[in-house]
Write a protein that holds these residues in place. Structure first.
Motif, short mmCIF file in Angstrom:
data_model
loop_
_atom_site.label_atom_id
_atom_site.label_comp_id
_atom_site.label_asym_id
_atom_site.label_seq_id
_atom_site.Cartn_x
_atom_site.Cartn_y
_atom_site.Cartn_z
N GLN A 1 0.84 -1.21 0.00
CA GLN A 1 0.00 0.00 0.00
C GLN A 1 0.87 1.25 0.00
OE1 GLN A 1 -2.64 -0.43 3.35
NE2 GLN A 1 -3.81 -2.09 2.38
N GLN B 1 2.42 1.57 -3.51
CA GLN B 1 1.43 1.95 -4.51
C GLN B 1 1.13 3.44 -4.45
OE1 GLN B 1 -1.59 -0.85 -3.41
NE2 GLN B 1 -0.79 -2.47 -4.76
N ARG B 2 1.08 3.97 -3.25
CA ARG B 2 0.88 5.41 -3.11
C ARG B 2 2.09 6.17 -3.68
NH1 ARG B 2 -1.19 3.80 2.00
NH2 ARG B 2 0.76 4.38 3.04
N THR C 1 4.16 5.20 -6.08
CA THR C 1 4.19 5.17 -7.55
C THR C 1 3.09 6.02 -8.15
OG1 THR C 1 2.86 3.13 -7.55
CG2 THR C 1 5.27 2.88 -7.64
N GLN C 2 1.99 6.16 -7.43
CA GLN C 2 0.93 7.05 -7.91
C GLN C 2 1.38 8.52 -7.84
OE1 GLN C 2 -2.39 5.94 -5.45
NE2 GLN C 2 -2.73 4.00 -6.55
N HIS D 1 8.97 1.51 -7.97
CA HIS D 1 8.45 0.39 -8.76
C HIS D 1 9.24 -0.90 -8.45
CE1 HIS D 1 5.47 2.40 -11.26
NE2 HIS D 1 6.32 3.41 -11.43
N LEU E 1 8.18 -2.12 -5.05
CA LEU E 1 6.83 -2.68 -5.15
C LEU E 1 6.89 -4.08 -5.76
CD1 LEU E 1 3.77 -2.50 -4.87
CD2 LEU E 1 3.72 -1.26 -7.07
N GLN F 1 5.74 -7.55 -4.00
CA GLN F 1 4.71 -8.40 -4.64
C GLN F 1 5.24 -9.81 -4.88
OE1 GLN F 1 1.99 -7.22 -4.23
NE2 GLN F 1 1.34 -5.57 -5.60
N ASP G 1 1.45 -8.88 -10.68
CA ASP G 1 1.70 -7.51 -10.25
C ASP G 1 3.20 -7.28 -10.07
OD1 ASP G 1 -1.01 -6.99 -10.24
OD2 ASP G 1 -1.25 -7.44 -8.10
N ALA H 1 5.50 -4.43 -12.07
CA ALA H 1 6.25 -3.39 -11.37
C ALA H 1 7.74 -3.48 -11.67
CB ALA H 1 6.01 -3.53 -9.86
#
Length: 325
Positions: A25, A28-29, A31-32, A41, A44, A48, A56, A60
């Motif tokens: 989580q 993901q925030r 990379t956003q 990335h 992440l 994963q 996923d 990434a």
């Protein structure tokens, strides 16, 4: 890599406690907020991978690779390590008969190691065992594109034959036979036998005969010889059919259909004495067989032995009268 970033330290703490959900989580925030952050990335993807979310993870990791070569070696290490682990778990599941589990592990291996032909072949094998033929063909085709070999071509030929795609069967089989003879030697008998039947289904009888003869020279099974003999008989090639049928009829208790075909072959070749002997043997073994009696009568008439023909005509009448009562 230089000094560890604040993001990497935070993620590392989550990884130490195996709180991969929180780590994912957080990343993901990140990379956003910044889609060009190769490190975010990469991290992440690493998280994963560790939580088993391989699709996923690959997405990434490849995004990180595209953005920067900085994490190239670590990405390769992660993919190789976890890909090999998944492959091994797939093998263990396969050996224990847990084919659905094996399929999932091998799929994971192919996601992480897309250029590994052995992983795609193993996935194909497991899918066949799991009765997923269409998916197995896709896996074998991936393996074939990466590394052509006789085993994969033979497996594709078997699946094509199963679904009635005989032209494909011929194409795959011929490719298998065209590989290095030493490489293809072990699977050659199976390939040749299937190729014979495929040519037969395609009505390519000259090619089928060649392959049946080759197959019989290495694996002379009764079923193979019977099918070849009946195909020869059906196409009026009685002399070669006779040779095959006589071999089959030499058994202590040959199949009834073999004796019928042999007797009919003798009649077609004008060998009426041999025909009568064959039909008598058939009638002795199967006294209820009206066709055997009728053929025996014909054979005796051809020999101008009308008395014998009449004797069996009377027996045929008794048999049919009993049937009508």
């Amino acid at each position: 890599m230089g000094c560890e970033s604040d993001l990497a330290r935070r993620v590392g703490k989550y990884e130490q406690t195996r709180d991969y959900e929180s780590a994912a989580q957080l990343l993901q925030r990140a990379t956003q907020r910044n889609s060009q952050d190769a490190e975010a990335h990469f991290l992440l993807g690493r998280v994963q991978v560790r939580r088993g979310a391989y699709e996923d993870a690959v997405a990434a990791l490849e995004t990180s690779r595209e953005l920067s070569p900085r994490f190239e070696e670590q990405i390769e290490f992660l993919r190789e390590k976890h890909g090999r682990e998944e492959f091994q778990e797939g093998r263990e599941a396969d050996q224990s008969g847990s084919y659905q589990a094996a399929v999932q592990h091998y799929r994971n291996a192919t996601l992480l190691l897309p250029d590994d032909a052995a992983a795609h072949r193993a996935l194909g094998h497991a899918l066949v065992q799991a009765d997923q033929a269409a998916e197995a063909e896709k896996a074998y085709q991936e393996a074939l594109d990466l590394e052509p070999d006789a085993e994969t071509l033979n497996n594709l030929a078997a699946l094509a034959f199963r679904r009635g795609a005989y032209a494909e069967t011929v194409r795959y089989s011929q490719r298998a036979l065209g590989l290095d003879p030493e490489t293809a030697r072990q699977s050659r008998p199976e390939v040749v036998e299937r190729l014979a039947y495929a040519h037969l289904r395609l009505d390519q009888f000259s090619a089928a005969k060649e392959r049946f003869r080759e197959a019989l020279s290495t694996t002379p099974s009764e079923e193979l010889r019977r099918d070849f003999a009946f195909a020869l008989h059906q196409r009026g090639e009685y002399e070669e059919a006779r040779s095959q049928l006589e071999t089959l009829a030499a058994a202590q208790t040959p199949d009834r259909s073999v004796l019928h075909a042999l007797g009919d072959t003798y009649l077609a070749l004008g060998k009426h004495h041999a025909a009568t002997e064959t039909y008598r043997r058939l009638y002795q073994q199967h006294p209820e067989d009206e066709d055997a009696l009728q053929s025996l009568i014909i054979a005796y008439h051809n020999l101008d032995q009308d008395e014998e023909a009449q004797k069996y005509t009377d027996q045929l009448k008794e048999l049919t009268d009993d049937d009508n009562r």
